[in-house]
Scaffold this active site. Structure first.
Site, PDB file in Angstrom:
ATOM      1  N   CYS A 101      32.263  49.254  64.338  1.00 37.12           N
ATOM      2  CA  CYS A 101      33.394  50.041  64.818  1.00 37.12           C
ATOM      3  C   CYS A 101      34.292  49.160  65.679  1.00 37.12           C
ATOM      4  CB  CYS A 101      32.876  51.220  65.633  1.00 37.12           C
ATOM      5  SG  CYS A 101      34.151  52.177  66.481  1.00 37.12           S
ATOM      6  N   ASP A 177      43.721  69.019  64.819  1.00 36.30           N
ATOM      7  CA  ASP A 177      43.207  68.367  66.028  1.00 36.30           C
ATOM      8  C   ASP A 177      42.746  66.938  65.726  1.00 36.30           C
ATOM      9  OD1 ASP A 177      43.385  70.696  67.769  1.00 36.30           O
ATOM     10  OD2 ASP A 177      41.742  71.522  66.574  1.00 36.30           O
ATOM     11  N   ASP A 195      41.576  44.111  60.252  1.00 37.14           N
ATOM     12  CA  ASP A 195      41.355  42.692  59.967  1.00 37.14           C
ATOM     13  C   ASP A 195      41.075  42.406  58.495  1.00 37.14           C
ATOM     14  OD1 ASP A 195      38.962  44.003  59.891  1.00 37.14           O
ATOM     15  OD2 ASP A 195      37.879  42.615  61.181  1.00 37.14           O
ATOM     16  N   GLY A 196      41.644  43.212  57.594  1.00 44.18           N
ATOM     17  CA  GLY A 196      41.348  43.008  56.184  1.00 44.18           C
ATOM     18  C   GLY A 196      39.901  43.369  55.904  1.00 44.18           C
ATOM     19  N   HIS A 203      38.386  52.741  63.728  1.00 46.18           N
ATOM     20  CA  HIS A 203      38.408  53.016  65.162  1.00 46.18           C
ATOM     21  C   HIS A 203      38.955  54.418  65.373  1.00 46.18           C
ATOM     22  CE1 HIS A 203      42.317  50.635  64.575  1.00 46.18           C
ATOM     23  NE2 HIS A 203      42.715  51.874  64.764  1.00 46.18           N
ATOM     24  N   ASP A 216      41.680  50.442  55.221  1.00 41.35           N
ATOM     25  CA  ASP A 216      41.778  50.677  53.781  1.00 41.35           C
ATOM     26  C   ASP A 216      41.539  49.418  52.955  1.00 41.35           C
ATOM     27  OD1 ASP A 216      42.063  52.589  51.786  1.00 41.35           O
ATOM     28  OD2 ASP A 216      44.201  52.186  51.513  1.00 41.35           O
ATOM     29  N   GLU A 218      38.778  47.834  53.272  1.00 42.13           N
ATOM     30  CA  GLU A 218      37.343  47.907  52.993  1.00 42.13           C
ATOM     31  C   GLU A 218      37.100  48.746  51.741  1.00 42.13           C
ATOM     32  OE1 GLU A 218      35.303  46.162  54.681  1.00 42.13           O
ATOM     33  OE2 GLU A 218      36.429  45.736  56.516  1.00 42.13           O
ATOM     34  N   GLU A 237      32.725  57.851  63.795  1.00 36.79           N
ATOM     35  CA  GLU A 237      34.077  57.977  64.344  1.00 36.79           C
ATOM     36  C   GLU A 237      34.369  59.395  64.833  1.00 36.79           C
ATOM     37  OE1 GLU A 237      35.647  55.343  65.022  1.00 36.79           O
ATOM     38  OE2 GLU A 237      34.363  54.005  63.834  1.00 36.79           O
ATOM     39  N   HIS A 240      33.310  59.616  68.344  1.00 33.14           N
ATOM     40  CA  HIS A 240      34.336  59.136  69.281  1.00 33.14           C
ATOM     41  C   HIS A 240      35.429  60.180  69.482  1.00 33.14           C
ATOM     42  CE1 HIS A 240      32.725  55.204  69.789  1.00 33.14           C
ATOM     43  NE2 HIS A 240      33.088  54.706  68.625  1.00 33.14           N
TER      44      HIS A 240
END
Length: 326
Positions: A101, A177, A195-196, A203, A216, A218, A237, A240
């Protein structure tokens, strides 16, 4: 997955940092490069480590790395992930490249509810237990129906442990929300770039923001260990987005390192108690502030880690030993 760290690594890191600073420029003051236009090996290693330590909250700035700050940052990393003295440099290089993450491991605590109780990290909760969610941008790796189904399952996993929570899918992205969006590289309205096909998978913003961004670039998949399992990533996620920070308990869904796919994902007691404390505090079991590993905490105390310099990580692992319970 537990990895350990050579106890002298912090000193080696300082040595490399100092030698790189001294030797990385030629007589004309230009950066040394190899034939491919890249910095030499040590420069690459130091750059990678600096970026990792700053990005995840172990250090404050890429421009203020004194030997003391480097040693402090690496020691914090070692404490949080319970690294010991058997790791090689190759293990360390692999560790910082693990899928994970993008949220910080160590963040500034704000507000009266930003505290460590037991081993889970809490942020202010939403002021309600019922939520709507929507997809702002979809992945091209899976069908829309698959993504809707996976999200519903991810929310249901949290609801199974905290029945007071309710979630409903909506097509109204503006009013939702929690908003899922698959993005690449630098994306609008977000300070953190992807970062590719690198370590960062996703995140999320803490309450009451609700944005969840997924990289995207990944390959996100369903019910397979190939690529990155979307269900596993979404469960983390969503944690979080509802207010949980990272946990450093092995096996916890909120551990920052991607857990992979094994067919059955279950919430750890650490995850459940954290969420219950946010939304159903009377049902939370054992909310007492306790050490993660008393014997390890005794060792850390003997090594001087109950010092204020390490308070932000010792409150994660040894709050009782270091008198950091709130």
């Amino acid at each position: 997955m537990k990895i350990s760290v050579v106890l002298s690594f912090a000193l080696l890191f300082v040595f490399f940092a100092l030698t790189q600073s001294k030797n990385s420029k030629d007589k004309k003051g230009k950066d040394k490069q190899n034939g491919n236009g890249k910095q030499n090996g040590n420069g690459w290693k130091i750059g990678k480590w600096k970026k990792f330590l700053v990005q995840y909250g172990y250090a404050s700035s890429m421009n203020s790395f004194s030997p003391h700050e480097i040693k402090l940052a690496v020691t914090k990393l070692r404490i949080l992930f319970q690294f010991d003295n058997t790791t090689t440099d190759e293990d360390l290089a692999k560790f910082i490249e693990l899928p994970r993450c993008g949220n910080k491991d160590i963040k500034e605590k704000k507000g009266k509810n930003s505290k460590r109780v037991r081993r889970y990290d809490l942020n202010p909760a939403w002021r309600k237990p019922s939520f709507t969610y929507a997809f702002e941008k979809y992945s091209s790796d899976l069908t829309v129906a698959q993504q809707h189904s996976i999200a519903a399952q991810a929310f249901q996993l949290w609801k199974n442990s905290v029945p007071e929570l309710d979630f409903a899918h909506t097509q109204n992205v503006v009013e939702a929300d929690i908003k899922f969006s698959f993005e690449i590289n630098s994306h609008t309205g977000c300070a953190q770039a992807f970062d590719g096909t690198g370590p960062i998978l996703a995140h999320a913003y803490y309450p009451e923001d609700g944005r969840v961004h997924l990289d995207d670039d990944e390959l996100f998949t369903d019910q397979t260990s190939v690529g990155m399992n979307l269900y596993t990533v979404l469960v983390h996620e969503i944690g979080h987005a509802l207010g949980l920070g990272h946990s450093f308990v092995s096996g916890a869904v909120m551990n920052p390192v991607y857990q992979g796919y094994n067919g059955v994902l279950t919430l750890h007691e650490d995850d459940i108690n954290g969420m219950r404390l946010l939304y159903a505090p009377t049902t939370a079991s054992d909310p007492t502030c306790v050490d993660q590993d008393p014997s390890l905490c005794a060792l850390y105390n003997a090594q001087g880690y109950c010092h204020p310099d390490y308070a932000d990580v010792m409150i994660e692992t040894c709050p009782q030993t270091c008198n950091l319970c709130q």
